[in-house]
Scaffold this motif. Structure first.
Motif, PDB file in Angstrom:
ATOM      1  N   ARG A  76       0.833  -1.203   0.000  1.00 11.49           N
ATOM      2  CA  ARG A  76       0.000   0.000   0.000  1.00 11.49           C
ATOM      3  C   ARG A  76       0.869   1.255   0.000  1.00 11.49           C
ATOM      4  N   PRO A  77       0.345   2.361  -0.532  1.00  9.25           N
ATOM      5  CA  PRO A  77       1.092   3.624  -0.468  1.00  9.25           C
ATOM      6  C   PRO A  77       1.333   4.042   0.983  1.00  9.25           C
ATOM      7  N   GLU A  78       2.406   4.775   1.210  1.00  7.79           N
ATOM      8  CA  GLU A  78       2.795   5.181   2.555  1.00  7.79           C
ATOM      9  C   GLU A  78       1.652   5.882   3.287  1.00  7.79           C
ATOM     10  N   GLN A  79       0.982   6.823   2.642  1.00 10.62           N
ATOM     11  CA  GLN A  79      -0.094   7.564   3.313  1.00 10.62           C
ATOM     12  C   GLN A  79      -1.240   6.652   3.735  1.00 10.62           C
ATOM     13  N   ASP A  80      -1.523   5.604   2.945  1.00  6.94           N
ATOM     14  CA  ASP A  80      -2.566   4.652   3.324  1.00  6.94           C
ATOM     15  C   ASP A  80      -2.159   3.845   4.560  1.00  6.94           C
ATOM     16  N   ARG A  81      -0.890   3.453   4.622  1.00  3.49           N
ATOM     17  CA  ARG A  81      -0.402   2.702   5.786  1.00  3.49           C
ATOM     18  C   ARG A  81      -0.489   3.566   7.042  1.00  3.49           C
ATOM     19  N   ILE A  82      -0.107   4.839   6.916  1.00  3.98           N
ATOM     20  CA  ILE A  82      -0.175   5.749   8.063  1.00  3.98           C
ATOM     21  C   ILE A  82      -1.614   5.937   8.491  1.00  3.98           C
ATOM     22  N   ALA A  83      -2.510   6.142   7.541  1.00  2.17           N
ATOM     23  CA  ALA A  83      -3.934   6.346   7.863  1.00  2.17           C
ATOM     24  C   ALA A  83      -4.523   5.113   8.545  1.00  2.17           C
ATOM     25  N   GLN A  84      -4.166   3.937   8.079  1.00  6.54           N
ATOM     26  CA  GLN A  84      -4.689   2.712   8.682  1.00  6.54           C
ATOM     27  C   GLN A  84      -4.183   2.556  10.120  1.00  6.54           C
ATOM     28  N   ALA A  85      -2.907   2.813  10.339  1.00  7.44           N
ATOM     29  CA  ALA A  85      -2.355   2.719  11.699  1.00  7.44           C
ATOM     30  C   ALA A  85      -2.996   3.765  12.611  1.00  7.44           C
ATOM     31  N   ARG A  86      -3.190   4.972  12.104  1.00  9.31           N
ATOM     32  CA  ARG A  86      -3.836   6.030  12.904  1.00  9.31           C
ATOM     33  C   ARG A  86      -5.261   5.641  13.276  1.00  9.31           C
ATOM     34  N   SER A  87      -5.958   4.996  12.383  1.00 11.88           N
ATOM     35  CA  SER A  87      -7.323   4.557  12.666  1.00 11.88           C
ATOM     36  C   SER A  87      -7.346   3.585  13.845  1.00 11.88           C
ATOM     37  N   ILE A  88      -6.375   2.692  13.900  1.00  8.74           N
ATOM     38  CA  ILE A  88      -6.302   1.734  15.007  1.00  8.74           C
ATOM     39  C   ILE A  88      -5.947   2.455  16.307  1.00  8.74           C
ATOM     40  N   ILE A  89      -5.056   3.430  16.225  1.00  8.76           N
ATOM     41  CA  ILE A  89      -4.712   4.213  17.411  1.00  8.76           C
ATOM     42  C   ILE A  89      -5.946   4.969  17.905  1.00  8.76           C
ATOM     43  N   ASP A  90      -6.723   5.552  16.992  1.00  6.68           N
ATOM     44  CA  ASP A  90      -7.967   6.237  17.369  1.00  6.68           C
ATOM     45  C   ASP A  90      -8.904   5.289  18.105  1.00  6.68           C
ATOM     46  N   ALA A 136       4.892  11.777  10.580  1.00  9.05           N
ATOM     47  CA  ALA A 136       4.599  10.349  10.444  1.00  9.05           C
ATOM     48  C   ALA A 136       5.400   9.806   9.272  1.00  9.05           C
ATOM     49  N   VAL A 137       5.859   8.600   9.418  1.00  6.17           N
ATOM     50  CA  VAL A 137       6.617   7.949   8.352  1.00  6.17           C
ATOM     51  C   VAL A 137       6.289   6.464   8.376  1.00  6.17           C
ATOM     52  N   ALA A 138       6.278   5.866   7.212  1.00  6.52           N
ATOM     53  CA  ALA A 138       6.056   4.424   7.104  1.00  6.52           C
ATOM     54  C   ALA A 138       7.225   3.820   6.336  1.00  6.52           C
ATOM     55  N   THR A 139       7.784   2.782   6.887  1.00  5.08           N
ATOM     56  CA  THR A 139       8.867   2.089   6.199  1.00  5.08           C
ATOM     57  C   THR A 139       8.358   0.737   5.739  1.00  5.08           C
ATOM     58  N   SER A 140       9.079   0.132   4.841  1.00  3.72           N
ATOM     59  CA  SER A 140       8.727  -1.199   4.378  1.00  3.72           C
ATOM     60  C   SER A 140       9.983  -2.041   4.356  1.00  3.72           C
ATOM     61  N   TRP A 141      10.233  -2.698   5.454  1.00  4.66           N
ATOM     62  CA  TRP A 141      11.427  -3.529   5.549  1.00  4.66           C
ATOM     63  C   TRP A 141      11.373  -4.666   4.532  1.00  4.66           C
ATOM     64  N   ALA A 142      10.180  -5.132   4.214  1.00  2.99           N
ATOM     65  CA  ALA A 142      10.057  -6.234   3.262  1.00  2.99           C
ATOM     66  C   ALA A 142      10.506  -5.817   1.864  1.00  2.99           C
ATOM     67  N   ALA A 143      10.351  -4.545   1.514  1.00  6.17           N
ATOM     68  CA  ALA A 143      10.724  -4.073   0.185  1.00  6.17           C
ATOM     69  C   ALA A 143      12.164  -3.576   0.113  1.00  6.17           C
ATOM     70  N   ASP A 144      12.821  -3.411   1.247  1.00  2.00           N
ATOM     71  CA  ASP A 144      14.193  -2.918   1.270  1.00  2.00           C
ATOM     72  C   ASP A 144      15.138  -4.054   0.873  1.00  2.00           C
ATOM     73  N   PRO A 145      15.929  -3.891  -0.198  1.00  2.00           N
ATOM     74  CA  PRO A 145      16.786  -4.991  -0.656  1.00  2.00           C
ATOM     75  C   PRO A 145      17.891  -5.357   0.325  1.00  2.00           C
ATOM     76  N   TYR A 146      18.206  -4.466   1.263  1.00  2.00           N
ATOM     77  CA  TYR A 146      19.254  -4.763   2.239  1.00  2.00           C
ATOM     78  C   TYR A 146      18.706  -5.412   3.504  1.00  2.00           C
TER      79      TYR A 146
END
Length: 145
Positions: A39-53, A66-76
């Motif tokens: 998902r796009p970064e803003q969607d991930r942030i919005a979804q996490a914020r919804s759970i926090i709410d 706010a920032v969202a990382t994707s360790w699964a997509a990072d080649p390192y």
């Protein structure tokens, strides 16, 4: 802490006491992680914020950043914690582990990926002790606070 294994974000940590300012970290491990990471970064942030709410029973204050990382997509990182490649054999894994545990000249490696039990926090701790003993040329260490 909010923990709900049935959600895409099953673990949300409140690190405010640790950092002395409001910081929340949402984690999406396991099988839902790939869908979340796509998902796009803003969607991930919005979804996490919804759970926090939901956790605070209303609307949480707007974050200053706010920032969202994707360790699964990072080649390192390829998913963060060390992992055994799907096509790896036990022999290849053992050879890799043995190579990481060995001194490389003056360079010593510690971390969960270098511990024989392939553990996480305890493997990192124990491998750090292993390398400290090696560095100090001591068979035993005495730790004190």
């Amino acid at each position: 802490m909010v923990a709900d294994p049935g959600r895409a974000w099953p673990l949300i940590l409140d690190l405010s006491a640790w950092y002395q300012r409001p910081i929340m970290v949402a984690l999406s491990p396991g099988s839902p992680a790939a869908d979340v990471a796509a998902r796009p970064e803003q969607d991930r942030i919005a979804q996490a914020r919804s759970i926090i709410d939901q956790a605070v029973g209303g609307k949480a204050p707007e974050p200053t950043a706010a920032v969202a990382t994707s360790w699964a997509a990072d080649p390192y990182l390829r998913g963060c914690y060390s992992s055994i490649a799907r096509d790896s054999t036990r022999e290849e894994f053992t050879a890799d582990l043995t190579a990481l545990q060995a001194p490389h000249g003056r360079v010593l490696f510690a971390g969960e990926a270098t511990h024989t039990d392939f553990a996480v926090v305890d493997g990192a701790w124990l491998s750090g002790l292993r390398e400290a003993k090696r560095l100090l040329r001591q068979p035993r260490l005495t730790l004190s606070l």
